[in-house]
Design an enzyme around this catalytic site. Structure first.
Site: not given
Length: 262
Positions: A1-3
């Protein structure tokens, strides 16, 4: 999700000239946004300098270093405004390093935009456009804010459920509108805050659950034992809140949460 946030923030900075070839990407992170930034930045040839609170897991720090990031550990027992607070420390480093771009996930509009344009429509499509609630945690609030903007347009009745670690000020802020002067401490990584992020949009949050570390870790272990899904501590917090929300319902609902891991 943070990529997704990492890709979007670096892309936006390249587009407007804040990040140039051979430059430096700097950030304050619990580790997760740092992994996304490092993954993208190293592929694109940028140096990565991250400031991480010292409570984060050794595995996460080793993962960051394996991606080539320079990691500065700082105190996790101080608050915003203290020179050793991870965000203040990272902003100072970015000012001092030539050619540095400070990603600043807590204030960067590219962060929620990434989730408004990718995460949200993917969830909507995968659920066959039938969805009643989404259970989220908040760190930078990029995911919540992006999802809120998308679903406000396509499904205004959708309910957001906030899963917040015990010790964080966010659940109480949503319930009362008041910002607590002090916060507690918690072992869960990546979600919960001692301040309200500038990009946060809590307008769609209709339910909040405060989850203890013990319940979070127990849920994460049960998820692995019963479903074979290896989620981290924040995933345990989200799952615990999702279960509480679902058990409180009197009619069937379609509810989504995230296993927010690599």
């Amino acid at each position: 999700v943070k990529d997704r946030g990492g890709w979007a923030m670096i892309g936006a900075a390249e587009g407007d000239g804040r990040l140039r070839p051979g430059g430096v990407v700097g950030e304050a992170t619990a580790g997760n946004t740092g992994l996304g930034l490092a993954l993208v930045a190293r592929v694109k040839g940028y140096r990565v300098v991250l400031v991480v609170p010292d409570k984060m897991s050794t595995e996460k720090i080793l993962h960051l270093k394996a991606l080539g990031a320079e990691v500065h550990l700082t105190r996790s027992d101080v608050g915003k405004g203290h020179p050793d607070y991870y965000q203040d420390y990272a902003a100072r480093l970015a000012r001092e390093l030539p050619g540095a771009f400070f990603a600043d996930q807590f204030n960067n509009p590219a962060n929620p935009l990434a989730h408004e344009t990718t995460t949200a429509p993917e969830i909507w499509a995968q659920c066959g456009q039938q969805l009643d609630a989404i259970v989220v945690g908040v760190g930078s609030s990029g995911t919540l804010t992006g999802l809120t903007r998308f679903f406000r347009r396509v499904q205004p009745a959708l309910e957001f459920v906030l899963a917040d670690p015990q010790g964080s000020i966010l659940a109480e802020y949503v319930r009362t509108g008041q910002v607590a002067e002090t916060s507690g401490s918690w072992a869960v990584e990546g979600i919960g805050e001692d301040f309200v992020p500038a990009i946060a949009d809590f307008s769609g949050v209709l339910h909040t659950y405060t989850i203890s570390d013990a319940e979070s870790f127990a849920c994460a272990r049960n998820l692995l034992r019963e479903e074979g899904v290896l989620g981290g501590s924040s995933t345990g917090t989200l799952l615990a809140a999702a279960l509480r929300y679902c058990r409180a319902q009197t009619t069937p609902k379609r509810v989504v949460s995230l296993v927010c891991d690599t």
